[in-house]
Design a protein around this motif. Structure first.
Motif, PDB file in Angstrom:
ATOM      1  N   PHE A   2      66.846  26.706 -62.772  1.00  0.00           N
ATOM      2  CA  PHE A   2      67.323  24.022 -61.877  1.00  0.00           C
ATOM      3  C   PHE A   2      68.216  24.288 -62.849  1.00  0.00           C
ATOM      4  O   PHE A   2      68.339  24.820 -63.570  1.00  0.00           O
ATOM      5  CB  PHE A   2      66.294  24.055 -62.932  1.00  0.00           C
ATOM      6  N   ASP A  57      73.251  26.070 -60.006  1.00  0.00           N
ATOM      7  CA  ASP A  57      73.853  25.689 -59.134  1.00  0.00           C
ATOM      8  C   ASP A  57      75.140  25.215 -59.714  1.00  0.00           C
ATOM      9  O   ASP A  57      76.152  24.268 -59.422  1.00  0.00           O
ATOM     10  CB  ASP A  57      73.415  25.614 -57.474  1.00  0.00           C
ATOM     11  N   GLU A  58      74.460  24.059 -60.657  1.00  0.00           N
ATOM     12  CA  GLU A  58      75.249  22.871 -61.088  1.00  0.00           C
ATOM     13  C   GLU A  58      76.568  23.205 -62.094  1.00  0.00           C
ATOM     14  O   GLU A  58      77.497  22.465 -62.402  1.00  0.00           O
ATOM     15  CB  GLU A  58      74.499  21.276 -62.111  1.00  0.00           C
ATOM     16  N   GLU A 116      80.015  23.326 -60.919  1.00  0.00           N
ATOM     17  CA  GLU A 116      80.035  22.020 -60.478  1.00  0.00           C
ATOM     18  C   GLU A 116      81.175  21.206 -61.880  1.00  0.00           C
ATOM     19  O   GLU A 116      81.623  20.186 -61.702  1.00  0.00           O
ATOM     20  CB  GLU A 116      79.624  20.907 -59.386  1.00  0.00           C
TER      21      GLU A 116
END
Lengths: 62, 328
Positions: free
Chosen positions: A47, A50-51, A54
């Motif tokens: 979790f 991928d963030e 960003e």
């Protein structure tokens, strides 16, 4: 004498907070480990993996 | 700004956009950095109760008093789907992968409250299914708010009778049902932690609680002196933000002076109140935290959306035990 009482009381409060903090962190690490396993079983990256990139654009005032 | 009471504010996943809905029929989108209005979405014929954007920020879902759930192309503002339902829609939420949308419908004469799940086609140009992929009928007590757990495993619903349910999101089977809040005062809000392993509730019974999504065990309880409408979990810091307040017609006019309309910050782990932020002239109806934890937005009964960027003192604030523990 009042000062002693006060410092004893605050020692109790601090001890209680320390316990709450440890309980919460222990629970979080267990949950995060379980989630990582379930995500892996589902073929997903951990979790938040991928963030991270960003979020670099976000202005964090620290 | 708005003329009517706000019903929900919500950031997109990246946090650059803030959506807001109100008892007006219009949906607004703002730049979260400077509060500039980017656009509006027109089409609903009644109060809009709820909104959510999908993880890629391409599709916006909304639910309203006109008995519809609608999907919008966020970029162009084009309406891409309308689902007509028998009653008003109080809450919609995308699953974390954006492939499903959950919606709750109101209970009205001849219609029990229900929880609907729709499969979402992420292609804006593509067709959307007409029928829900799952329908849960709330025989006991209608759902006021719903949310998705991590990995779309469970649908969590808060009911009118103060209980909270955990449903298997594939079969719709109710796995757990626990009395968490008082019966009578409604649970007005429920928001998931970023990883959707725990969530916070806000009830008119003046309390807010944090529950484990797997067990529905109450982990934390926040007690206030006012009916709550919204509760949000901050990221970066271990806080929660609670908002509510009694309508002016229900109490004395001194309510505003007494600070009933402030956003209240509580320490998530120690359950202590740590601060308040003023700004609204009526009850706070909705609160949302920026996904990176850099700001929060609140929407009031007064018709205003307020955006707050956190400052250095906020990020520096730490309890002594957190400080010593952080050094280890």
């Amino acid at each position: 004498e009042d000062l002693i009482m006060e410092s004893e009381a605050s020692a109790i409060v601090i001890e209680a907070r320390r316990r709450l903090l440890e309980e919460w962190r222990a629970w979080r690490s267990r949950i995060e480990r379980d989630l990582a396993e379930e995500r892996e079983d589902a073929g997903l990256p951990p979790f938040g993996a991928d963030e991270e990139k960003e979020m670099e654009g976000a202005t964090v005032i620290e | 700004m708005f003329e009517r009471a706000l019903t929900q504010v919500k950031y997109n996943k990246d946090g650059d956009l803030l959506f807001s809905v109100s008892k007006d029929h219009v949906i607004c989108v703002w730049f979260s950095q400077n509060g500039e209005r980017l656009g509006t979405y027109h089409g609903h014929q009644g109060a809009v109760w709820t909104i959510d954007s999908n993880p890629t920020s391409s599709i916006l879902a909304s639910g309203a008093a006109d008995n519809t759930v609608r999907l919008w192309d966020i970029k162009t503002g084009k309406l891409i789907k309308t689902w007509d339902l028998p009653t008003a829609v109080k809450r919609v939420e995308f699953s974390e992968d954006g492939l499903f949308l959950v919606a709750t419908t109101e209970q009205r004469m001849g219609h029990l409250g229900s929880i609907l799940v729709y499969s979402i086609n992420p292609d804006i140009e593509g067709e959307q299914d007409d029928e829900p992929s799952l329908k849960i009928t709330c025989e006991q007590s209608k759902a006021t708010v719903v949310a998705w757990s991590y990995l779309n495993k469970y649908i969590i619903a808060a009911h009118e009778n103060g209980t909270i349910s955990q449903y298997d999101s594939k079969t719709g089977e109710q796995l757990l049902n626990v009395q968490v809040h008082e019966k009578g005062p409604l649970v007005m809000d429920m928001q998931m932690s970023p990883d959707r392993t725990y969530f916070i509730t806000a009830s008119k019974d003046k309390t807010s609680k944090i529950l484990d999504v797997n067990t529905l065990q109450v982990l934390k309880k926040f007690e206030t002196d006012t009916p709550l409408n919204s509760a949000a979990i901050t990221t970066k810091k271990e806080f929660v933000i609670l908002g509510g307040g009694q309508e002016a017609r229900d109490v004395t006019t001194t309510a505003a002076r007494q600070g009933k309309f402030e956003a209240r910050f509580y320490h998530k782990i120690f359950e202590d109140e740590v601060g308040r932020v003023r700004g609204h002239f009526g009850p706070l109806n909705t609160i949302a935290v920026h996904p990176a934890g850099v700001s929060y937005a609140s929407g009031g009964e007064d018709g205003y959306v307020r955006l707050h960027h956190f400052d250095k003192s906020y990020f520096d604030f730490m309890y002594e035990v957190e400080r010593t523990r952080a050094q280890h």
